[in-house]
Design a protein around this motif. Sequence first.
Motif, PDB file in Angstrom:
ATOM      1  N   ASN A 351      -2.838  10.914   5.840  1.00  5.61           N
ATOM      2  CA  ASN A 351      -2.312   9.657   5.299  1.00  5.61           C
ATOM      3  C   ASN A 351      -0.980   9.254   5.913  1.00  5.61           C
ATOM      4  OD1 ASN A 351      -0.797  11.703   4.190  1.00  5.61           O
ATOM      5  ND2 ASN A 351      -0.614  10.745   2.185  1.00  5.61           N
ATOM      6  N   THR A 352      -0.592   9.876   7.010  1.00  2.00           N
ATOM      7  CA  THR A 352       0.704   9.585   7.626  1.00  2.00           C
ATOM      8  C   THR A 352       0.831   8.120   7.992  1.00  2.00           C
ATOM      9  OG1 THR A 352       0.795  11.835   8.541  1.00  2.00           O
ATOM     10  CG2 THR A 352       2.273  10.196   9.500  1.00  2.00           C
ATOM     11  N   LEU A 353      -0.150   7.608   8.727  1.00  2.00           N
ATOM     12  CA  LEU A 353      -0.105   6.207   9.151  1.00  2.00           C
ATOM     13  C   LEU A 353      -0.174   5.259   7.960  1.00  2.00           C
ATOM     14  CD1 LEU A 353      -0.356   3.965  11.367  1.00  2.00           C
ATOM     15  CD2 LEU A 353      -2.818   4.138  10.976  1.00  2.00           C
ATOM     16  N   LEU A 354      -1.041   5.563   6.997  1.00  2.00           N
ATOM     17  CA  LEU A 354      -1.211   4.675   5.853  1.00  2.00           C
ATOM     18  C   LEU A 354       0.089   4.529   5.070  1.00  2.00           C
ATOM     19  CD1 LEU A 354      -4.725   5.828   4.568  1.00  2.00           C
ATOM     20  CD2 LEU A 354      -4.162   3.917   6.082  1.00  2.00           C
ATOM     21  N   LEU A 355       0.818   5.628   4.927  1.00  2.00           N
ATOM     22  CA  LEU A 355       2.088   5.560   4.217  1.00  2.00           C
ATOM     23  C   LEU A 355       3.092   4.706   4.976  1.00  2.00           C
ATOM     24  CD1 LEU A 355       2.489   9.259   2.998  1.00  2.00           C
ATOM     25  CD2 LEU A 355       1.755   7.275   1.673  1.00  2.00           C
ATOM     26  N   ALA A 356       3.109   4.829   6.309  1.00  3.91           N
ATOM     27  CA  ALA A 356       4.054   4.050   7.116  1.00  3.91           C
ATOM     28  C   ALA A 356       3.709   2.559   7.089  1.00  3.91           C
ATOM     29  CB  ALA A 356       4.072   4.568   8.552  1.00  3.91           C
ATOM     30  N   VAL A 357       2.434   2.232   7.242  1.00  2.00           N
ATOM     31  CA  VAL A 357       2.018   0.825   7.145  1.00  2.00           C
ATOM     32  C   VAL A 357       2.307   0.294   5.752  1.00  2.00           C
ATOM     33  CG1 VAL A 357       0.054  -0.754   7.214  1.00  2.00           C
ATOM     34  CG2 VAL A 357       0.260   1.041   8.930  1.00  2.00           C
ATOM     35  N   GLY A 358       2.006   1.110   4.750  1.00  2.00           N
ATOM     36  CA  GLY A 358       2.301   0.710   3.387  1.00  2.00           C
ATOM     37  C   GLY A 358       3.776   0.452   3.173  1.00  2.00           C
ATOM     38  N   ALA A 359       4.628   1.277   3.779  1.00  3.92           N
ATOM     39  CA  ALA A 359       6.079   1.090   3.642  1.00  3.92           C
ATOM     40  C   ALA A 359       6.503  -0.253   4.210  1.00  3.92           C
ATOM     41  CB  ALA A 359       6.810   2.231   4.342  1.00  3.92           C
ATOM     42  N   ALA A 407      -2.008   6.107  -6.895  1.00  8.70           N
ATOM     43  CA  ALA A 407      -0.834   5.289  -7.202  1.00  8.70           C
ATOM     44  C   ALA A 407      -0.301   4.605  -5.950  1.00  8.70           C
ATOM     45  CB  ALA A 407       0.257   6.155  -7.829  1.00  8.70           C
ATOM     46  N   THR A 408      -0.207   5.351  -4.844  1.00  7.76           N
ATOM     47  CA  THR A 408       0.294   4.759  -3.594  1.00  7.76           C
ATOM     48  C   THR A 408      -0.654   3.682  -3.085  1.00  7.76           C
ATOM     49  OG1 THR A 408       1.269   6.909  -3.050  1.00  7.76           O
ATOM     50  CG2 THR A 408       1.145   5.284  -1.286  1.00  7.76           C
ATOM     51  N   GLY A 409      -1.974   3.935  -3.156  1.00  2.00           N
ATOM     52  CA  GLY A 409      -2.943   2.936  -2.725  1.00  2.00           C
ATOM     53  C   GLY A 409      -2.887   1.681  -3.573  1.00  2.00           C
ATOM     54  N   ALA A 410      -2.682   1.846  -4.874  1.00  2.00           N
ATOM     55  CA  ALA A 410      -2.588   0.681  -5.755  1.00  2.00           C
ATOM     56  C   ALA A 410      -1.372  -0.172  -5.408  1.00  2.00           C
ATOM     57  CB  ALA A 410      -2.514   1.138  -7.213  1.00  2.00           C
ATOM     58  N   VAL A 411      -0.252   0.491  -5.120  1.00  2.00           N
ATOM     59  CA  VAL A 411       0.962  -0.247  -4.744  1.00  2.00           C
ATOM     60  C   VAL A 411       0.749  -0.977  -3.426  1.00  2.00           C
ATOM     61  CG1 VAL A 411       3.385  -0.016  -4.093  1.00  2.00           C
ATOM     62  CG2 VAL A 411       2.495   1.275  -6.029  1.00  2.00           C
ATOM     63  N   LEU A 412       0.104  -0.321  -2.454  1.00  2.00           N
ATOM     64  CA  LEU A 412      -0.168  -0.960  -1.167  1.00  2.00           C
ATOM     65  C   LEU A 412      -1.087  -2.165  -1.333  1.00  2.00           C
ATOM     66  CD1 LEU A 412      -0.062  -1.155   1.879  1.00  2.00           C
ATOM     67  CD2 LEU A 412      -1.828   0.604   2.015  1.00  2.00           C
ATOM     68  N   LEU A 413      -2.129  -2.015  -2.142  1.00  2.00           N
ATOM     69  CA  LEU A 413      -3.043  -3.139  -2.383  1.00  2.00           C
ATOM     70  C   LEU A 413      -2.301  -4.293  -3.047  1.00  2.00           C
ATOM     71  CD1 LEU A 413      -5.923  -4.263  -2.303  1.00  2.00           C
ATOM     72  CD2 LEU A 413      -6.317  -3.175  -4.526  1.00  2.00           C
ATOM     73  N   LEU A 414      -1.440  -3.979  -3.987  1.00  2.00           N
ATOM     74  CA  LEU A 414      -0.654  -5.007  -4.655  1.00  2.00           C
ATOM     75  C   LEU A 414       0.245  -5.727  -3.655  1.00  2.00           C
ATOM     76  CD1 LEU A 414       0.249  -6.371  -7.300  1.00  2.00           C
ATOM     77  CD2 LEU A 414       1.955  -4.553  -7.541  1.00  2.00           C
ATOM     78  N   ALA A 415       0.895  -4.957  -2.767  1.00  2.00           N
ATOM     79  CA  ALA A 415       1.776  -5.567  -1.771  1.00  2.00           C
ATOM     80  C   ALA A 415       0.994  -6.449  -0.808  1.00  2.00           C
ATOM     81  CB  ALA A 415       2.526  -4.477  -1.003  1.00  2.00           C
ATOM     82  N   GLY A 417      -1.908  -7.954  -1.360  1.00  2.00           N
ATOM     83  CA  GLY A 417      -2.337  -9.146  -2.076  1.00  2.00           C
ATOM     84  C   GLY A 417      -1.200 -10.128  -2.280  1.00  2.00           C
ATOM     85  N   PHE A 418      -0.028  -9.586  -2.582  1.00  2.00           N
ATOM     86  CA  PHE A 418       1.148 -10.444  -2.750  1.00  2.00           C
ATOM     87  C   PHE A 418       1.487 -11.143  -1.437  1.00  2.00           C
ATOM     88  CE2 PHE A 418       5.747 -11.133  -2.916  1.00  2.00           C
ATOM     89  CZ  PHE A 418       5.852 -11.812  -4.120  1.00  2.00           C
ATOM     90  N   ASP A 419       1.355 -10.412  -0.325  1.00  2.00           N
ATOM     91  CA  ASP A 419       1.612 -10.990   0.990  1.00  2.00           C
ATOM     92  C   ASP A 419       0.659 -12.137   1.274  1.00  2.00           C
ATOM     93  OD1 ASP A 419       2.487 -11.336   3.653  1.00  2.00           O
ATOM     94  OD2 ASP A 419       0.959  -9.950   4.371  1.00  2.00           O
ATOM     95  N   ALA A 420      -0.616 -11.966   0.921  1.00  2.00           N
ATOM     96  CA  ALA A 420      -1.602 -13.028   1.147  1.00  2.00           C
ATOM     97  C   ALA A 420      -1.292 -14.257   0.309  1.00  2.00           C
ATOM     98  CB  ALA A 420      -3.006 -12.504   0.831  1.00  2.00           C
ATOM     99  N   VAL A 421      -0.883 -14.042  -0.947  1.00  2.00           N
ATOM    100  CA  VAL A 421      -0.557 -15.171  -1.825  1.00  2.00           C
ATOM    101  C   VAL A 421       0.657 -15.926  -1.296  1.00  2.00           C
ATOM    102  CG1 VAL A 421       0.231 -15.804  -4.140  1.00  2.00           C
ATOM    103  CG2 VAL A 421      -1.593 -14.113  -3.853  1.00  2.00           C
ATOM    104  N   VAL A 422       1.682 -15.180  -0.879  1.00  2.00           N
ATOM    105  CA  VAL A 422       2.894 -15.809  -0.344  1.00  2.00           C
ATOM    106  C   VAL A 422       2.590 -16.585   0.920  1.00  2.00           C
ATOM    107  CG1 VAL A 422       5.133 -15.321   0.715  1.00  2.00           C
ATOM    108  CG2 VAL A 422       4.485 -14.155  -1.400  1.00  2.00           C
ATOM    109  N   ARG A 423       1.732 -16.032   1.759  1.00  2.00           N
ATOM    110  CA  ARG A 423       1.359 -16.718   3.005  1.00  2.00           C
ATOM    111  C   ARG A 423       0.638 -18.037   2.700  1.00  2.00           C
ATOM    112  NH1 ARG A 423      -3.247 -16.305   6.362  1.00  2.00           N
ATOM    113  NH2 ARG A 423      -2.827 -16.790   8.546  1.00  2.00           N
TER     114      ARG A 423
END
Length: 428
Positions: A351-359, A407-415, A417-423
Amino acid sequence: MSAQTDQIVEQDQPEGRATAEGLAALGAYTRVYVARVRGGELGSIPALAGLIVITIVFSVVHQGFLSAYNIEALVIQAAPIIIMAMGLVFVLLLGEIDLSAGTTGGLCSAIMAVLMLRHGAPWWLALIVGLVAGLIIGFGMGWLRARVGIPSFVITLATFLAFQGVTLILIGVQGSVILPADSPLIKLENSFVPVWLGWTLLALFVVGYAAIKFNDAIGRRRAELSGAPFTVIAAKVVALAAVGAAFTYEMGINRNLTTSAFFSNKAQGMPWVVVLLVILYGVWHFVLSRTRFGRHVYAVGGNAEASRRAGVGVSRIRISVFVVCSGMAAVSGMVAASLLQSIQSNAGAGNTLLLAVGAAVIGGTSLFGGYGRVIDAVLGGLVVAVIINGMSDLIQGANSAGYEYVATGAVLLLAAGFDAVVRRARAG
């Protein structure tokens, strides 16, 4: 008596006029800022708010969460994620992706270890070769994307798989390589800045930040351009100084849990990796915000065709962001090796890459390109590290790692989705 009164009034008028002008400027700045937020330009506000909220939650449910020992652990665990996320910001700004950043870091750290331990190379030479390998990898992927036209998803998925195999071949059947205990690389994550030097570096950083911000504001006023009022800048400087002072003070506490009458070694001061993070942040923030290259990155990310017609070398910019990303991935892999004091055969996988992309995404960088800053990687990396650290302390048992991933995946999905809404709000 009347003459004296008139003189006093005349002396007070410039001060009153300056105050009124300052309040007017602050009001105008506030209105513009609120309008930008309503228009979807939230920047790092969600990440910062989220970081504050989850920190408060974990500090309430876990008594030792804000202890000096745990803060140190949180910072050194976050460092590899933040460094990799800094590089990914450049790629994401162009709407591209690098799925192999994690395994690139693992491969570069494996190259470094093999040169040191099996070929007797000096640590500094092995370090340089590992970093150069990262830059070459980034150039190759960027060239395939820009010149050949292969989608970055396909290129980096292929290298993600291939680099795992190469790392496994280099490390061998033993599964890991232990780094020399006396290597300076080990000390990066496992030794500490002297307390006095930590306070000195903090003072220099705050003074430098204040000087740059006030100088920019004065320059914009001389050019008759709008800018942040001095009160806003002063508030930011005070906030930075307060947070930095709290962290430096906390890191000045002896965190050695094994101190006894026979063993009195101290663990005081901020980890040296914090200094590396500040340097990397300063360099890349300067590159993106104050150089021609940075302006071209944002331009290509916003509209590649318009940038090409304006004379920007779009292919060159595409190649360069992959070089930056892979170079930072190499640095991240070596910092992770310093933390573990070894290189594993699966270094950079999982999950190294996923955490970095999520960050990067959690911090505010858009997955669709055009929007993002280096500070996003820092704030998002801290959010991810706080979640992992807090969940590991809060949830015990065989399934604790599973809950952390959820928990980390849920936060990433939320972020995301928020990015898509803002865009969508920006486009509307």
